[in-house]
Design a protein around this motif. Structure first.
Motif, PDB file in Angstrom:
ATOM      1  N   PHE A  41       0.941  -1.285  -0.042  1.00  0.00           N
ATOM      2  CA  PHE A  41       0.009   0.032  -0.031  1.00  0.00           C
ATOM      3  C   PHE A  41       0.866   1.353  -0.003  1.00  0.00           C
ATOM      4  O   PHE A  41       0.506   2.283  -0.392  1.00  0.00           O
ATOM      5  N   ASN A  42       1.860   1.198   0.762  1.00  0.00           N
ATOM      6  CA  ASN A  42       2.548   2.393   1.263  1.00  0.00           C
ATOM      7  C   ASN A  42       1.637   3.448   2.417  1.00  0.00           C
ATOM      8  O   ASN A  42       0.456   3.101   2.038  1.00  0.00           O
ATOM      9  N   ALA A  43       2.203   4.019   3.082  1.00  0.00           N
ATOM     10  CA  ALA A  43       1.392   5.039   4.197  1.00  0.00           C
ATOM     11  C   ALA A  43       1.729   6.383   4.010  1.00  0.00           C
ATOM     12  O   ALA A  43       2.554   6.964   3.044  1.00  0.00           O
ATOM     13  N   GLY A  44       0.704   7.091   4.418  1.00  0.00           N
ATOM     14  CA  GLY A  44       0.590   8.660   4.300  1.00  0.00           C
ATOM     15  C   GLY A  44       1.175   9.060   5.534  1.00  0.00           C
ATOM     16  O   GLY A  44       2.220   9.131   6.105  1.00  0.00           O
TER      17      GLY A  44
ATOM     18  N   GLY B 281       8.577  14.204   2.521  1.00  0.00           N
ATOM     19  CA  GLY B 281       9.058  14.811   1.144  1.00  0.00           C
ATOM     20  C   GLY B 281       7.870  16.069   0.832  1.00  0.00           C
ATOM     21  O   GLY B 281       8.198  17.129   0.171  1.00  0.00           O
ATOM     22  N   LEU B 282       6.840  15.548   1.126  1.00  0.00           N
ATOM     23  CA  LEU B 282       5.637  16.583   0.790  1.00  0.00           C
ATOM     24  C   LEU B 282       5.478  17.648   1.619  1.00  0.00           C
ATOM     25  O   LEU B 282       5.432  18.911   1.342  1.00  0.00           O
TER      26      LEU B 282
ATOM     27  N   VAL C  83       1.708  18.108   6.919  1.00  0.00           N
ATOM     28  CA  VAL C  83       0.948  17.469   5.884  1.00  0.00           C
ATOM     29  C   VAL C  83       0.582  16.342   6.843  1.00  0.00           C
ATOM     30  O   VAL C  83       1.041  15.843   7.686  1.00  0.00           O
ATOM     31  N   ASN C  84      -0.697  15.933   6.145  1.00  0.00           N
ATOM     32  CA  ASN C  84      -1.264  14.518   6.420  1.00  0.00           C
ATOM     33  C   ASN C  84      -1.937  13.822   5.405  1.00  0.00           C
ATOM     34  O   ASN C  84      -2.851  14.014   4.954  1.00  0.00           O
ATOM     35  N   PRO C  85      -0.933  13.722   4.369  1.00  0.00           N
ATOM     36  CA  PRO C  85      -1.577  13.169   2.899  1.00  0.00           C
ATOM     37  C   PRO C  85      -2.293  12.278   2.842  1.00  0.00           C
ATOM     38  O   PRO C  85      -2.225  10.947   3.385  1.00  0.00           O
ATOM     39  N   LYS C  86      -3.276  12.192   1.506  1.00  0.00           N
ATOM     40  CA  LYS C  86      -4.157  11.301   1.342  1.00  0.00           C
ATOM     41  C   LYS C  86      -3.868  10.545   0.341  1.00  0.00           C
ATOM     42  O   LYS C  86      -4.208   9.493  -0.347  1.00  0.00           O
ATOM     43  N   GLY C  87      -3.053  11.320  -0.832  1.00  0.00           N
ATOM     44  CA  GLY C  87      -2.781  10.697  -2.257  1.00  0.00           C
ATOM     45  C   GLY C  87      -1.615   9.779  -2.047  1.00  0.00           C
ATOM     46  O   GLY C  87      -0.540   9.742  -3.166  1.00  0.00           O
TER      47      GLY C  87
ATOM     48  N   ASN D 176       2.918   8.842  -9.179  1.00  0.00           N
ATOM     49  CA  ASN D 176       1.773   8.793  -8.308  1.00  0.00           C
ATOM     50  C   ASN D 176       1.067  10.189  -8.491  1.00  0.00           C
ATOM     51  O   ASN D 176       1.715  11.145  -8.203  1.00  0.00           O
ATOM     52  N   PRO D 177      -0.044  10.295  -8.751  1.00  0.00           N
ATOM     53  CA  PRO D 177      -0.844  11.477  -9.017  1.00  0.00           C
ATOM     54  C   PRO D 177      -0.870  12.310  -7.535  1.00  0.00           C
ATOM     55  O   PRO D 177      -1.344  13.520  -7.662  1.00  0.00           O
ATOM     56  N   GLY D 178      -0.904  11.691  -6.517  1.00  0.00           N
ATOM     57  CA  GLY D 178      -1.111  12.205  -5.209  1.00  0.00           C
ATOM     58  C   GLY D 178       0.402  12.890  -4.613  1.00  0.00           C
ATOM     59  O   GLY D 178       0.438  13.202  -3.452  1.00  0.00           O
ATOM     60  N   HIS D 179       1.401  13.010  -5.640  1.00  0.00           N
ATOM     61  CA  HIS D 179       2.553  13.732  -4.794  1.00  0.00           C
ATOM     62  C   HIS D 179       3.183  14.675  -5.899  1.00  0.00           C
ATOM     63  O   HIS D 179       3.070  14.114  -7.366  1.00  0.00           O
ATOM     64  N   PRO D 180       3.505  15.660  -5.775  1.00  0.00           N
ATOM     65  CA  PRO D 180       4.005  16.757  -6.755  1.00  0.00           C
ATOM     66  C   PRO D 180       5.057  16.165  -7.536  1.00  0.00           C
ATOM     67  O   PRO D 180       5.204  16.505  -8.725  1.00  0.00           O
ATOM     68  N   PHE D 181       5.991  15.245  -7.012  1.00  0.00           N
ATOM     69  CA  PHE D 181       6.904  14.639  -8.089  1.00  0.00           C
ATOM     70  C   PHE D 181       6.563  13.195  -8.436  1.00  0.00           C
ATOM     71  O   PHE D 181       7.371  12.707  -9.039  1.00  0.00           O
ATOM     72  N   GLY D 182       5.484  12.680  -7.966  1.00  0.00           N
ATOM     73  CA  GLY D 182       5.169  11.405  -8.320  1.00  0.00           C
ATOM     74  C   GLY D 182       5.524  10.307  -7.186  1.00  0.00           C
ATOM     75  O   GLY D 182       5.447   9.289  -7.799  1.00  0.00           O
TER      76      GLY D 182
END
Lengths: 161, 732, 289
Positions: free
Chosen positions: B446-449, B521-522, B584-588, B685-691
């Motif tokens: 999965f990887n985590a946020g 990173g985000l 941040v607490n990212p969902k992407g 990954n569309p949920g991170h600015p660099f993918g």
């Protein structure tokens, strides 16, 4: 506690004197008494190689040497590998090749690899892996470590004939 | 595939902590020396299951050089229902507390019972041996199937279903109808042994309980805030009373999220009035920390003539060890995660047994379940006469595919990884000779946020200080600095990262779940964007303009320009320093797919396996520092191969681990592996600015199955037990 | 680990005297077994006597008439670097490079391996195959014991209280002879033998005139199997003959099951490893032609 013993030795080309109990390992003496904590303990029974130091003309796991046995000996630890602020070619190669991740095994690998390159100026992959098999790394899968050692061999000794 | 071009991202700068780590200057937990510091030792249970009748610490307390002794009785009672959040998973406070020092019963051989602080570690160990503990031994149970059987010894009286702590069930479609459509159905059951993460640095913790009530802990942890919160919960003090300083960490792989020593060191310090250091021995690490579960997994898959999977069923029983919390949840969620399957039933059982309480280990739970799925698919491919990668391609999950546990995938790189495997030089090379076999497998994680924080402060010389809270296990200082540098138009070397204590940065989750380069990173990226905005405002003030452009590290407007450094030198005169934070607490989050191709050779007389060639393939989303991405892939692959071939907890019938040393636990040495080829696939990954997707874990999922499949090709045998060691291969 | 005192006698008489006066003394050569045992609590000591300062225990000497003498404290890395050993005892070089890893070989000695008397000791089957003897010094003077009689039980041996091992003596290799030690380990290094096999073979006109076979890790002590060697006498070194000798060795083994392997697997390996060791020994004997 038994009576402490005074030990005179040479560490990284400097005369060093320390007091230790006979039961204390050379590793403990280096880390806790002399203050050279670059040498690491991973297992305490000679199987991981993290505590590798050069003792006289060979490398040993310093967890399996008593501090009192170091009397009159010459010891090289990871702190003695660089020349002043200039890194040893092995140290530089480990950085250039990303040969460390967590870094805990790195001091032991560097000392072991240095001894390898003194014995085999241009070690084959097989020789490198055999020599370094007393050093465990759990992060890298060894690939980048082996490549770094071979790159350092060329840096130090020129291309193999 | 990734097409954006970057200046810094994708390059291979020397890591920022590199010089410290190759010269021995980097300070790990055991390297800490404090004035008046004393040293501890932990007494551990020799029994796998026993009632504690009496603990007498008087002889230890009277031993010369001893400052303090603690047992469970020194700790506050844990409320029955309180939960501690570890970020990557929760645990009951009562379990955590019971695991740190046993009270009432010991539940595994190695369970901590008491601890001593003394003038040095030798004296502490001698004194610990003088503590008298009367045990009433109880029958022990060591495997999930045995623990689930009627009449099994019961570990906890308060679990509703005997030794089954949790039951998981995911269902989708119509299973019976699905199997009715299938023309080939294969069902297999496979066991895996308990294995350990094997990090080279043993757990350690130093604590000082000050007279003002403040507790300072220095330790080797994957998450300083988690260590703080868990320690505070066990000690029943407010989190703000505890400060954790994360030392350099010598490997974790999931095993350094839980706390073991931290609260014990704190309590010893409270009693002794001095800083107390505790360091585990290697045997303590094996027997007293959390390995990853042994398991039994049964998988049944049906496929139609077109090679499409019509139905899949899985039954998983994972050994949690002494306390609930086997990784059966993620095992169940990942078992069929690589595939688009219409009809699915998954049942999982979290089973307590008399072994050490398990912990996360790199994609926890997934290798166990992928072993079954990927070997069954291999068998089906052979029955259908299909290339094993082709069968997987026909069923590969893609954007929109729904997993049985609910979620639908956003963009995911399963097809791209399979295509890269198929096109690889390795897959298209001939095998070198007889008794050789090639195996393939893929896996998902999965990887985590989770939350992360970062602060960037601009220096007058044009460099930037980065303050962050993610402990750096494998080069994350640099992967984070590179993201800041990319935004700021600087070089990676212009960023100076520092990892600070829990009082000095915003809350940051564990370095785990492959999340640091993604989440922290985000935070770094967002903080850097704020820096850019503030710097633009300064330039606007200097130039008296409204709009300032920023590109490639140059601020410009109306034909005037400043480099980043030129503007940085003028901050003092334009309003003072620029220092920007982001949380941040990212969902992407982007899941990662990994694949492995492995060639083995088996000595038919001894059963010895030699690994000849390995290629690891993984979707990184975007590789920030490709060398450290390769390193993650190589490391996960090596661990997976060790798990597949030789590693295991070898327990005697009394539950004592007989191979609790590196000599007999048999992790791979340099001589046991070839070079590990890597192919980085980049499906952003569309949920991170660099993918970024995160690359730490998925790579350990395929090796068990890939090795099993390779061994089948080499020997004609399908083994049903991991490790597939020489004796198992010969059936002896 | 309990506290102990340390002594480093400079002569054999001094060491023998010290040993006699200190019943709970332990001898330290390379320490790669002793320090692990002391640290884990499997052994205790009031005094650790370091024997490495005694000249006689540090010598390597070879001459074609008397053969090889290896001081009990000579570390493996000196054996592997010794020119005489390299040319006359290639199998000894191999075994010395397989005990532990590089760093262990910087300390560990064959004398220590022998005195530790583990059933799994790598060097002992080869020493038995080579017909080595152990030279022992003690309060009553010196005596020699064949290595094949030295070990008596796991961790126990013929050394009486107050005695210590001075050296290991290995006969000069006979013309047209060869020896080998092979072990099976699941990894490629840093493992204890699941089964180890030592073999030596002497050929006369292509016929086997002497052969010795020994095993490790399959009995309470390293196991000399005279019948296996005797079965080869006056035989050509054919595959069948070597196989038959290996079967005899296998029959003599009485392995147990433990974390390193099951009894059944060890029994199976006995035949494989002895046959392979004999094949290598024969090849080396023929090479000299």
């Amino acid at each position: 506690m038994s009576v402490k013993v005074q030990v005179q030795t040479t560490i990284n080309n400097e005369p060093v004197e320390f007091l230790c109990e006979p039961r204390q390992s050379l590793l403990e003496c280096l880390r806790d008494i002399v203050g050279l904590t670059g040498t690491k303990e991973g297992c305490g029974d000679g199987n991981c190689g993290s505590c590798t130091v050069k003792l006289g003309d060979r490398i040993v796991t310093s967890c399996l040497v008593l501090g009192v046995e170091a009397a009159g000996e010459s010891i090289t630890t990871v702190e003695g590998l660089a020349h002043g602020s200039t890194l040893h070619p092995l140290q530089k190669a480990f950085l250039d090749h990303a040969a460390l991740q967590c870094g805990i095994c790195t001091p032991g690998f560097l000392i072991a690899a240095d001894a390898l390159l003194q014995k085999h100026p241009h070690p084959t992959e097989e020789q490198t892996r055999f020599w370094l098999s007393n050093n465990l790394c759990r992060c890298t899968g060894y690939d980048k470590i082996v490549r770094a050692v071979q790159a350092a061999a060329i840096e130090i000794n020129g291309a193999a004939q | 595939m990734s097409t954006t071009t970057y200046n810094v991202i994708g390059t291979r700068p020397v890591r920022h902590d590199g010089a410290d780590k190759v010269t021995g200057r980097a300070l790990y937990g055991a390297d800490l020396q404090l004035a008046r510091m004393i040293h501890g030792a932990v007494l551990r249970s020799p029994h796998a299951h026993a009632r504690i009748l009496r603990i007498d610490t008087s002889k230890a307390e009277a031993f010369p050089g001893v400052f303090a002794v603690v047992t469970a009785a020194d700790f506050p009672e844990a409320p029955a229902d309180k939960i501690v959040d570890f970020g990557e998973g929760d645990t009951m406070l009562s379990s955590l507390r019971g695991n740190i020092l046993a009270s009432g019963k010991v539940l595994y051989s190695g369970h901590a019972v008491a601890a001593v602080a003394a003038v040095n570690a030798h004296v502490a160990a001698e004194a610990a041996a003088l503590i008298e503990v009367d045990y009433e031994p109880l029958p022990c149970v060591l495997t999930a199937p045995e623990a689930m059987a009627p009449g099994a010894p019961i570990l906890h009286d308060d679990l509703p279903n005997g030794n089954v702590a949790e039951l998981i069930r995911y269902e989708m479609g119509d299973l019976d109808a699905g199997f009715a459509e299938a023309t080939v159905i294969v069902e297999r059951e496979l066991d895996t042994a308990t294995v350990h993460q094997g990090y080279i640095e043993p757990q350690n913790a130093t604590a000082f309980w000050s007279s003002d009530g403040r507790i300072h802990i220095w330790c080797s942890t994957q998450g300083s805030f988690v260590a703080r919160d868990a320690s505070a919960a066990v000690l029943d003090v407010p989190v703000s009373q505890v400060k954790v300083t994360p030392m350099e960490i010598g490997g974790g792989f999931g095993g350094k999220i839980n706390v073991y020593l931290e609260p014990v060191a704190a309590m010893l310090s409270k009693k002794a009035g001095r800083p107390v250091k505790l360091v585990m021995s290697r045997r303590d690490v094996f027997t007293g920390t959390g390995p990853t579960p042994g398991s039994r997994v049964r998988v049944k898959i049906g496929v139609n003539d077109a090679g499409k999977i019509t139905a899949a069923q899985a039954w998983l029983a994972y050994e949690a060890g002494a306390y609930p919390g086997a990784m059966v949840g993620p095992g169940a969620m990942t078992v069929f995660a690589c595939y688009d399957i219409p009809n699915v039933l998954i049942e999982g059982f979290d089973v307590v047994v008399n072994k050490p309480s398990t912990a996360a280990y790199r994609a926890p739970g997934a290798p166990n379940s992928a072993l079954a799925t990927e070997t069954v698919l291999d068998e089906i491919a052979e029955k259908l006469g299909l290339d094993p990668l082709e069968l997987r391609l026909r069923n590969a999950a893609q954007e929109g595919t729904r997993r049985a546990d609910g979620p639908r995938y956003k963009r995911i790189g399963c097809i791209e990884v399979l295509e890269a495997m198929k096109a690889s030089p390795h897959y298209n090379a001939p095998l070198p000779g007889p008794n050789c076999g090639r195996g393939v497998a893929i896996g998902f994680w999965f990887n985590a946020g989770l939350p992360s924080s970062a602060t960037l402060s601009v220096n007058a010389d044009g460099t930037v200080n980065l303050i962050e809270g993610s402990t750096d296990i494998g080069g994350s200082r640099t992967s984070l600095s590179m993201q800041a540098a990319e935004v700021l138009g600087l070089r990676a070397e212009d960023i100076h990262p520092t990892i600070v204590d829990t009082d000095s940065v915003g809350y940051t989750g564990v370095t785990g779940g492959s999340r640091t380069t993604f989440s922290t990173g985000l935070a770094v990226h967002d903080a850097a964007q704020i820096v850019v905005e503030q710097m633009k405002a300064r330039a606007a003030r200097l130039w008296a303009v409204d709009e300032v452009a920023f590109s490639n590290g140059v601020f410009s407007a109306n034909g005037q320009s400043f480099t980043f450094a030129e503007l940085a030198a003028q901050l003092g005169a334009t309003g003072g320093p620029v220092s920007c934070s982001a949380t941040v607490n990212p969902k992407g989050v982007g899941g990662s797919i990994a694949g492995l191709i492995i060639d083995v050779k088996v000595d038919p007389e001894t059963g010895k396996t030699d690994v000849l060639r390995v290629t690891s393939v993984q979707d990184a989303g975007k590789a920030i520092h490709p060398a450290y991405v390769e390193g993650q892939m190589q490391g996960g692959t090596a661990q997976g191969i060790g798990w597949a071939l030789n590693e295991e907890y070898f327990m005697d019938t009394a539950g004592d681990m007989r191979n609790g040393s590196y000599l007999d636990y048999r992790m791979p040495t340099a001589l046991d592996l070839p070079m590990i080829e890597t192919i980085i696939v980049e499906v952003p990954n569309p949920g991170h600015p660099f993918g970024v997707r995160g690359v730490g874990e998925a790579n350990i999922v395929p090796p068990l199955a890939a090795v099993a499949n390779a061994l089948y090709r080499a020997t004609g045998k399908r083994l049903n037990r991991v490790p597939m060691n020489p004796a198992t291969i010969l059936g002896l | 680990m309990k506290a102990f005192d340390y002594a480093a006698p400079a002569s054999l008489p001094e060491a023998v005297g010290l040993l006699a006066s200190q019943p709970s003394a332990r001898l330290l050569a390379g320490g790669t077994d002793l320090l692990v045992q002391l640290r884990s609590g499997r052994k205790d000591a009031d005094v650790v006597i370091d024997v490495k300062k005694i000249p006689e225990l540090n010598e390597i000497s070879f001459n074609p008439a008397d053969g090889l003498t290896i001081g009990a404290a000579v570390p493996c890395y000196r054996l592997t670097a010794d020119a005489a050993i390299q040319s006359h005892y290639p199998a000894l070089v191999e075994v010395a490079s397989w005990i532990g890893g590089t760093q262990i070989q910087g300390r560990a000695s064959l004398g220590g391996n022998l005195c530790n008397s583990a059933p799994s000791a790598d060097s002992i089957p080869l020493l038995i195959a080579l017909g080595a003897t152990a030279l022992i010094a003690g309060p009553a003077g010196r005596r020699s014991v064949p290595v094949d009689e030295f070990c008596t039980a796991p961790g126990r041996n013929q050394l009486a209280p107050g005695e210590l091992l001075v050296s290991i003596q290995i006969p000069a290799p006979a013309p047209f002879s060869g020896a080998a030690y092979l072990r099976f380990i699941p990894r490629n290094e840093m493992d204890i033998a699941v089964v180890g096999a030592g073999a030596s073979v002497t050929l006369s006109n292509g016929v086997i005139s002497a052969a010795r076979v020994a095993l490790s890790s399959v009995a309470p002590t390293p196991l000399f199997v005279p019948a296996a060697g005797e079965s080869l006498l006056n035989q050509m070194p054919t595959a069948e003959a070597l196989e038959a000798a290996a079967k005899i060795a296998q029959e003599a083994a009485s392995p147990i099951s433990d974390m390193r392997g099951t009894a059944a697997y060890r029994r199976h390996l006995c035949a494989v490893m002895v046959r392979r060791a004999l094949e290598l020994a024969v090849a080396r004997a023929q090479e000299i032609n």
